[in-house]
Scaffold this active site. Sequence first.
Site, mmCIF file in Angstrom:
data_model
loop_
_atom_site.group_PDB
_atom_site.id
_atom_site.type_symbol
_atom_site.label_atom_id
_atom_site.label_comp_id
_atom_site.label_asym_id
_atom_site.label_seq_id
_atom_site.Cartn_x
_atom_site.Cartn_y
_atom_site.Cartn_z
ATOM 1 N N GLU A 88 -7.558 0.539 -4.960
ATOM 2 C CA GLU A 88 -7.463 0.328 -3.076
ATOM 3 C C GLU A 88 -9.100 -0.580 -2.943
ATOM 4 O O GLU A 88 -8.844 -1.161 -1.861
ATOM 5 C CB GLU A 88 -6.587 1.716 -2.419
ATOM 6 C CG GLU A 88 -5.659 1.510 -3.004
ATOM 7 C CD GLU A 88 -4.978 3.139 -2.550
ATOM 8 O OE1 GLU A 88 -5.926 3.949 -1.937
ATOM 9 O OE2 GLU A 88 -3.984 3.351 -3.027
ATOM 10 N N ASP B 23 0.873 -1.357 0.006
ATOM 11 C CA ASP B 23 -0.040 -0.154 -0.049
ATOM 12 C C ASP B 23 0.776 1.319 -0.248
ATOM 13 O O ASP B 23 1.470 1.706 1.130
ATOM 14 C CB ASP B 23 -0.806 -0.046 1.101
ATOM 15 C CG ASP B 23 -1.694 1.255 1.493
ATOM 16 O OD1 ASP B 23 -1.558 1.863 1.006
ATOM 17 O OD2 ASP B 23 -2.103 1.334 2.451
ATOM 18 N N ASP C 166 -13.270 5.171 2.481
ATOM 19 C CA ASP C 166 -12.016 4.872 2.596
ATOM 20 C C ASP C 166 -10.702 6.466 2.860
ATOM 21 O O ASP C 166 -11.123 7.364 2.591
ATOM 22 C CB ASP C 166 -11.096 4.639 1.491
ATOM 23 C CG ASP C 166 -9.180 4.074 1.851
ATOM 24 O OD1 ASP C 166 -8.376 5.252 2.404
ATOM 25 O OD2 ASP C 166 -8.432 3.885 1.188
ATOM 26 N N LYS D 88 2.500 11.319 -3.658
ATOM 27 C CA LYS D 88 1.169 10.312 -4.106
ATOM 28 C C LYS D 88 1.082 11.093 -5.206
ATOM 29 O O LYS D 88 0.122 10.895 -6.371
ATOM 30 C CB LYS D 88 0.578 9.465 -3.444
ATOM 31 C CG LYS D 88 0.047 8.155 -3.993
ATOM 32 C CD LYS D 88 -1.003 7.764 -3.220
ATOM 33 C CE LYS D 88 -1.779 6.293 -3.622
ATOM 34 N NZ LYS D 88 -1.999 5.362 -2.808
HETATM 35 P P1 ADP Z 1 -2.866 7.347 3.575
HETATM 36 O O1 ADP Z 1 -3.849 6.162 3.034
HETATM 37 O O2 ADP Z 1 -3.918 8.524 3.130
HETATM 38 O O3 ADP Z 1 -1.890 7.320 3.379
HETATM 39 P P2 ADP Z 1 -3.400 6.234 6.697
HETATM 40 O O4 ADP Z 1 -4.575 5.116 6.260
HETATM 41 O O5 ADP Z 1 -2.332 5.388 6.976
HETATM 42 O O6 ADP Z 1 -3.383 7.292 5.154
HETATM 43 O O7 ADP Z 1 -4.845 7.358 7.214
HETATM 44 C C1 ADP Z 1 -3.112 8.095 7.748
HETATM 45 C C2 ADP Z 1 -4.145 9.415 8.831
HETATM 46 O O8 ADP Z 1 -5.091 7.863 9.795
HETATM 47 C C3 ADP Z 1 -2.942 10.303 9.302
HETATM 48 O O9 ADP Z 1 -3.955 11.500 9.085
HETATM 49 C C4 ADP Z 1 -3.342 10.236 10.979
HETATM 50 O O10 ADP Z 1 -3.792 10.830 11.429
HETATM 51 C C5 ADP Z 1 -4.744 9.322 11.031
HETATM 52 N N1 ADP Z 1 -4.511 8.402 12.098
HETATM 53 C C6 ADP Z 1 -3.945 7.409 12.717
HETATM 54 N N2 ADP Z 1 -4.190 6.531 13.702
HETATM 55 C C7 ADP Z 1 -5.439 7.099 14.313
HETATM 56 C C8 ADP Z 1 -6.477 7.423 15.159
HETATM 57 N N3 ADP Z 1 -5.696 6.505 16.412
HETATM 58 N N4 ADP Z 1 -7.503 8.786 15.704
HETATM 59 C C9 ADP Z 1 -6.935 9.278 14.546
HETATM 60 N N5 ADP Z 1 -6.208 9.212 13.889
HETATM 61 C C10 ADP Z 1 -5.485 8.270 12.927
HETATM 62 MG MG MG Z 2 -4.528 4.678 2.166
#
Ligand code: ADP
Ligand code: MG
Length: 530
Positions: free
Chosen positions: A148, A8, A170, A70
Site C-alpha cells: 500500500e 485497494d 496511513d 482482512k
Molecule cells: P481502510 O483502508 O482501513 O479500509 P479508509 O482509508 O477507507 O480505511 O478509511 C476509513 C476511515 O476513514 C473510517 O474510520 C472513516 O470513518 C474515516 N473517514 C472517512 N471520511 C472521513 C472524514 N471526512 N472525516 C474523518 N474521518 C473520515
Molecule cells: Mg487502507
Amino acid sequence: MEHTVGIDLGTTHSAVARVIGDDATVLKLANGDRTMPSVVSFEDDGSVLAGHEAQNVAVQRPNKTIESVKRHMGEETPVATIAGQEYRPEEISALILKRLLSAAERNLGGEITSAVITVPAYFSNREREATKRAGRITGLEVERILNEPTAAMLAHGVRADTDMTALVYDLGGGTFDVSVVSAGAGVFEVIGTDGLSEHGGDGWDAQLFENVLRIVTEDTGRTIDDPAAQQRIWDAVRSAKHTLSRRERAQIEIPFLLSDPQYTFDETISRDQFQSLTADLLDETIAVCYELLDEIDYRPAEIDEVLLVGGSTRMPQVQARLTDEFGDIVRRSGSPDEIVAKGAAIQAAALADQLPVVGDTGDERLQAQEQDMAADGPGLETYSPPDEYDTVTLIDVTSRSLGIETVGDEFSTVIPRNTTVPTERTEQYHTTHDNQTIVKVKVLQGESSVASENELLDTFTLTGLPRAPAGEVSVDVTLSIDQNGILNVDAESTMGSQRESIAIEQGVEFSGEEIEQMRRDLPAVSEPTE
Ligand code: ADP
Ligand code: MG
C-alpha cells in the site's frame, strides 16, 4: 472491452481504480460512491449481500455479517459457517471483490479481467498468498500484489528517478501503518515499515461513543445495552466525526434513544472537544513514526515528504499535528482514501504496457466518466504518468524476519526483517547426530530468538542424507522472496555425489482446480434493484 485495474482491498473500505487517459481515477460504483464498505452479509433466503447493502443490515444480523475480514487473511480456519457451508477469509474477500467489480463494471462498460491488488507492507507471505487467491477466486488475473505505501507513492506522482524519501502515514478505519519509502535511480524502495494493527478511525469513533454513553448515564442513570440502540449511537458519532472534519461544531442528535423514561440525546460537540477526547490516539501514531525512524536509523530531516493516506487523515488535526512534527513537507490529496487504489491502477497499467496512455478515444463512456470526475473539482488528485513508467522497478522489504529452527528451540534468522525484496539468502547448517539421515526443517517468521515463539510457516523433511559423524553433513537452506513478496524455501544437502534438493512453497497452496472449485462454489452477490 477488457480492463486492468488497481484494487485497494481495505479493512473497512475497498476501492477500484483505472488509468484513464493519463490520469489514475477511482471508478465510480453503481450508486455513485467511490469506496465500498468491505462487508458481507448472508440472508436467510440464501442470498448474499456485500458493500453498503451488507453494512445496512449489519445491526439486525450480527452473526451473519462479516466485517474486517482482512484481519483474518491467511488464516486457515473459516471465518463464517452459513447453512453448513464454510467460508475461508479469501472467499469472503472474493465476495467483496465481486460486488466491487460488478458495481464498477456497470459504469465502465466492459469486463475487468486483471488487477493489481494492494496489501499492507507488514503482510506476511501467507496473507499475501490469501489475497492473491481472493482475486483468483473472483476470476481475476492477479498481476501483482503491491504494498500500500508503495502504491501511495506512485499515486502521488513520485517518479522513480525523483531522488526523494517519503514517510507514508496511513490512518484507515481499523489500522494504522507507517512506512518510509525512497525513490531514486529508477527504483522505489520501502526502507522500513511499522504500525498499530488495532488503531484507526474506529478508535476515534469509540471515544465519541463512550462520551455519549457517559452523558446518557449522567442524564438518566441508565446504561445502553440494546444492540440496535448502540448501533444508532455508532452511526450518529461517526457522522459527527465526519462533520467535524469540515466544521467547527457538530450536533449529535439521537431521537428516542431510551423509551422508558423517554429520552432523546441531543448534544453539540466542538472540534476542540473532539480533539482533546482523542488526543492520545493521535499521540500513539506519532510515537510509532519516531520508533520506525529510529529503527531504520533515519533522522526526520532525511524525510523529504510526509504523505497522508487513509480516510482518517481527513481529520484536520492529523495534518496539523504532522506539520508540527515534520514541518511544511506534509502532503495530503483531497481524497486520501482513494490514493492506494490509484497507485495500484498505475502499477497495473505499467504492467500491461499501458503507460503512458494515449486517451481511449474510442470509448465515450470512459471519457464521459473522466469529465464527470474532473468536474468534482480540487478534491480530485491528478496524476501525470512519467514517460518511462514501464522501466520502473519496485522494491519492497520484508516485514518480519524469516528463518529456521535449530537445536534447542533456537531461531536462526536467514532473512532479517526490513530486507529489500526480491531477495535470496542461503545459510548452511550441519547435522547434530552421528549417522543422521533426516533433517526436519521448520520455517518460521518472527523476531524472537526462541523458535517456538515465532510463527510457524511450514515444515518439511529432507531425507537420504549420507551417514556420517555429527556435524560432517551440511545442508544449505535457501530462502527467497519474489517480487510479490512470496517466499520459497529450498534445502539441499551438499555432500559429494549425494545431493538432494527440495523446494516448497510456503502456506496452504491451492491448485488451479481448487481455486476453480471455490470460484464455482462462490454464491452470487445480490445486485440492488435500481
Ligand atoms: P481502510 O483502508 O482501513 O479500509 P479508509 O482509508 O477507507 O480505511 O478509511 C476509513 C476511515 O476513514 C473510517 O474510520 C472513516 O470513518 C474515516 N473517514 C472517512 N471520511 C472521513 C472524514 N471526512 N472525516 C474523518 N474521518 C473520515
Ligand atoms: Mg487502507
